[in-house]
Design a protein around this motif. Structure first.
Motif, PDB file in Angstrom:
ATOM      1  N   SER A   5       8.495  -8.742 128.219  1.00 22.12           N
ATOM      2  CA  SER A   5       9.025  -8.993 126.877  1.00 22.12           C
ATOM      3  C   SER A   5      10.209  -8.076 126.533  1.00 22.12           C
ATOM      4  O   SER A   5      11.174  -8.520 125.918  1.00 22.12           O
ATOM      5  CB  SER A   5       7.910  -8.873 125.835  1.00 22.12           C
ATOM      6  OG  SER A   5       7.281  -7.629 125.924  1.00 22.12           O
ATOM      7  N   VAL A   6      10.161  -6.802 126.953  1.00 21.41           N
ATOM      8  CA  VAL A   6      11.294  -5.908 126.679  1.00 21.41           C
ATOM      9  C   VAL A   6      12.524  -6.370 127.458  1.00 21.41           C
ATOM     10  O   VAL A   6      13.628  -6.482 126.913  1.00 21.41           O
ATOM     11  CB  VAL A   6      10.953  -4.433 127.033  1.00 21.41           C
ATOM     12  CG1 VAL A   6      12.169  -3.536 126.831  1.00 21.41           C
ATOM     13  CG2 VAL A   6       9.786  -3.936 126.188  1.00 21.41           C
ATOM     14  N   ASN A  43      14.030  -9.579 125.871  1.00 21.83           N
ATOM     15  CA  ASN A  43      14.725  -9.369 124.605  1.00 21.83           C
ATOM     16  C   ASN A  43      16.035  -8.600 124.800  1.00 21.83           C
ATOM     17  O   ASN A  43      17.052  -8.933 124.180  1.00 21.83           O
ATOM     18  CB  ASN A  43      13.803  -8.662 123.602  1.00 21.83           C
ATOM     19  CG  ASN A  43      12.883  -9.633 122.875  1.00 21.83           C
ATOM     20  OD1 ASN A  43      13.248 -10.185 121.851  1.00 21.83           O
ATOM     21  ND2 ASN A  43      11.702  -9.893 123.433  1.00 21.83           N
ATOM     22  N   GLN A  66      10.406  -0.935 118.977  1.00 17.98           N
ATOM     23  CA  GLN A  66      10.027  -2.221 118.404  1.00 17.98           C
ATOM     24  C   GLN A  66       8.938  -2.851 119.277  1.00 17.98           C
ATOM     25  O   GLN A  66       8.749  -2.436 120.413  1.00 17.98           O
ATOM     26  CB  GLN A  66      11.254  -3.135 118.332  1.00 17.98           C
ATOM     27  CG  GLN A  66      11.055  -4.478 117.643  1.00 17.98           C
ATOM     28  CD  GLN A  66      10.469  -4.374 116.243  1.00 17.98           C
ATOM     29  OE1 GLN A  66       9.285  -4.086 116.098  1.00 17.98           O
ATOM     30  NE2 GLN A  66      11.265  -4.596 115.212  1.00 17.98           N
ATOM     31  N   PHE A  92       7.791  -6.318 121.072  1.00 22.10           N
ATOM     32  CA  PHE A  92       8.474  -7.535 121.507  1.00 22.10           C
ATOM     33  C   PHE A  92       7.502  -8.597 122.004  1.00 22.10           C
ATOM     34  O   PHE A  92       6.404  -8.277 122.461  1.00 22.10           O
ATOM     35  CB  PHE A  92       9.445  -7.199 122.648  1.00 22.10           C
ATOM     36  CG  PHE A  92      10.554  -6.274 122.236  1.00 22.10           C
ATOM     37  CD1 PHE A  92      11.642  -6.739 121.523  1.00 22.10           C
ATOM     38  CD2 PHE A  92      10.503  -4.922 122.557  1.00 22.10           C
ATOM     39  CE1 PHE A  92      12.670  -5.888 121.132  1.00 22.10           C
ATOM     40  CE2 PHE A  92      11.524  -4.059 122.172  1.00 22.10           C
ATOM     41  CZ  PHE A  92      12.609  -4.539 121.461  1.00 22.10           C
ATOM     42  N   ILE A  96      12.381 -14.301 120.760  1.00 19.08           N
ATOM     43  CA  ILE A  96      13.446 -13.336 121.044  1.00 19.08           C
ATOM     44  C   ILE A  96      14.043 -12.899 119.707  1.00 19.08           C
ATOM     45  O   ILE A  96      14.364 -13.732 118.860  1.00 19.08           O
ATOM     46  CB  ILE A  96      14.530 -14.006 121.923  1.00 19.08           C
ATOM     47  CG1 ILE A  96      13.918 -14.463 123.264  1.00 19.08           C
ATOM     48  CG2 ILE A  96      15.710 -13.074 122.152  1.00 19.08           C
ATOM     49  CD1 ILE A  96      13.370 -13.359 124.138  1.00 19.08           C
ATOM     50  N   ARG A 139       7.923  -5.922 111.587  1.00 13.04           N
ATOM     51  CA  ARG A 139       7.839  -6.913 112.664  1.00 13.04           C
ATOM     52  C   ARG A 139       6.373  -7.156 113.063  1.00 13.04           C
ATOM     53  O   ARG A 139       5.980  -8.280 113.363  1.00 13.04           O
ATOM     54  CB  ARG A 139       8.644  -6.420 113.862  1.00 13.04           C
ATOM     55  CG  ARG A 139       8.601  -7.301 115.066  1.00 13.04           C
ATOM     56  CD  ARG A 139       9.460  -8.524 114.894  1.00 13.04           C
ATOM     57  NE  ARG A 139       9.103  -9.487 115.921  1.00 13.04           N
ATOM     58  CZ  ARG A 139       8.924 -10.777 115.704  1.00 13.04           C
ATOM     59  NH1 ARG A 139       9.089 -11.278 114.503  1.00 13.04           N
ATOM     60  NH2 ARG A 139       8.600 -11.570 116.689  1.00 13.04           N
TER      61      ARG A 139
END
Lengths: 262, 262
Positions: A14-15, A18, A115, A117, A122, B203
């Protein structure tokens, strides 16, 4: 200071997804996506017009920057297989010290986006804090310049500070997610819909954007409302795990706001 | 079914303020605000063109609805002093059973907004779930009609269900707020700014608007990353309270996602 234009992404989680999309959307060239899982590499590579491979020996040596975005535990083995000499290499971990990269290259750093993700959604990086660390002032300047291309919130953070940020993020994000999960379990176990709580969850997070957390907490423990706490604990008694979590957190809230009572 | 037009608000805290303003903005008449603290009654009354008093004996008997929005613990004493005979009376508590009102009037119910409120920021009710309960079908119909004037999310909920909603709300809102508070403490103790975490907090709450909580949790416990967990616990060892919270929640996340490992 080196201007970064071409990037290789190592990892396809996911990192990685993104970050790759964020740079691609700003006009950077994603040369290649490397992942041990070829299918994942292919899927990400196709969305950012990159080549892809599952073999570290096939790494494209024409990039200006190599971004390692894999699980923390996979980093040591990965870097033992990479020889990138003088190339600029960063990892994206909240926990791993920068110097783990010292034997792979003489230009290295950290590019840690603070963050959570998902691959499935995205997100825009504009307001995401990007925590930068580098082994030289020149590399720091290159990474800051790069980070500013996608985010308005770029911070130079030491490995020690990053570890503290990560621990606090575990409380603020991972643990609050788990509180949502418990709430959902209690509701669905009782034929009630989790949808009922969604506006409350969002509002609770919105409140601390402007106010201090201490000024936003409400509820029985905050009011030191012993009879409601006891009633809730009786209800939860059938599930010792939930009871323990309820008890420990309520007790701490009471200690925080009514320190003389205990 | 009685059409509700004139309302008396009993209480002047955050729930009272937000409800009074919501009804006032939709054209309802707030006849009077009653509060034991005259200054609070006055401040709210002036913002909704109502009269005000701190004496229950001065209650205006011309309203169609009396909304009791005071702390749970204050409700029994308050209703022992009110004699409203046949008037429609509701309380707004998540915990208190509806039948506590049985001796004050023969028309009563509950009007429970599932949200966290502040006086400092009056919010829109459009998406806030309003949980309605009433002692007769007629009163239920009146309260539903009223609730629909300010919210698109009106639910008929029994006292038992409301208690369960309230417990789940404690986890989802009060306890996640406390996780934010811990995060802020860790950061400020280490000269880092809580601002760094704000996008992450927002988020995290946004993610569960569309996905199940179990699908949104990330972090070391979710990955069963023992070495990071140990490192965090070593860091927190100087503060046994934080260490206990970290340990209990991490252990539960691991149990949830890796049930065979324990």
């Amino acid at each position: 200071m080196q201007k970064i234009e071409k990037i290789v992404i190592i990892g396809a989680g996911s990192v990685a997804c993104n970050l790759a999309v964020a740079f691609y959307n700003k006009g950077f060239t994603i040369l290649q996506v490397l992942s041990r899982t070829l299918g994942n590499a292919k899927m990400l590579a196709e969305s950012v017009d990159a080549s892809f491979s599952d073999k570290y020996s096939e790494i494209d040596l024409n990039a200006d920057l190599y971004i390692i975005a894999v699980k923390d535990v996979a980093i040591p083995e990965l870097i033992s297989k990479l020889s990138l000499n003088h190339k600029l290499v960063v990892h994206t971990s909240g926990t791993v010290a920068m110097d783990i990269l010292i034997n792979s290259t003489d230009n290295y750093g950290v590019f840690y986006p603070l963050q959570t993700f998902s691959k499935s959604e995205i997100i825009d990086f504009t307001h995401i804090p990007l925590c930068i660390e580098a082994n030289t002032p020149e590399n720091e300047a290159s990474l800051i310049q790069l980070a500013k291309e996608i985010s308005g919130n770029v911070q130079v953070i030491t490995s020690g500070q990053r570890k503290i940020l990560h621990i606090s993020a575990v409380f603020a994000s991972n643990f609050s997610s788990y509180m949502y999960l418990i709430a959902e379990k209690i509701l669905t176990d009782n034929q009630l819909s989790f949808d009922m709580l969604k506006p409350l969850i969002l509002r609770t997070a919105e409140k601390v954007q402007k106010q201090l957390p201490a000024d936003t907490i409400t509820g029985p423990a905050r009011r030191n409302d012993i009879s409601v706490i006891e009633e809730h604990e009786n209800f939860l008694a059938a599930n010792p795990d939930l009871l323990e979590i309820y008890h420990v957190i309520s007790e701490n809230i009471q200690k925080q706001f009514y320190p003389t009572k205990k």
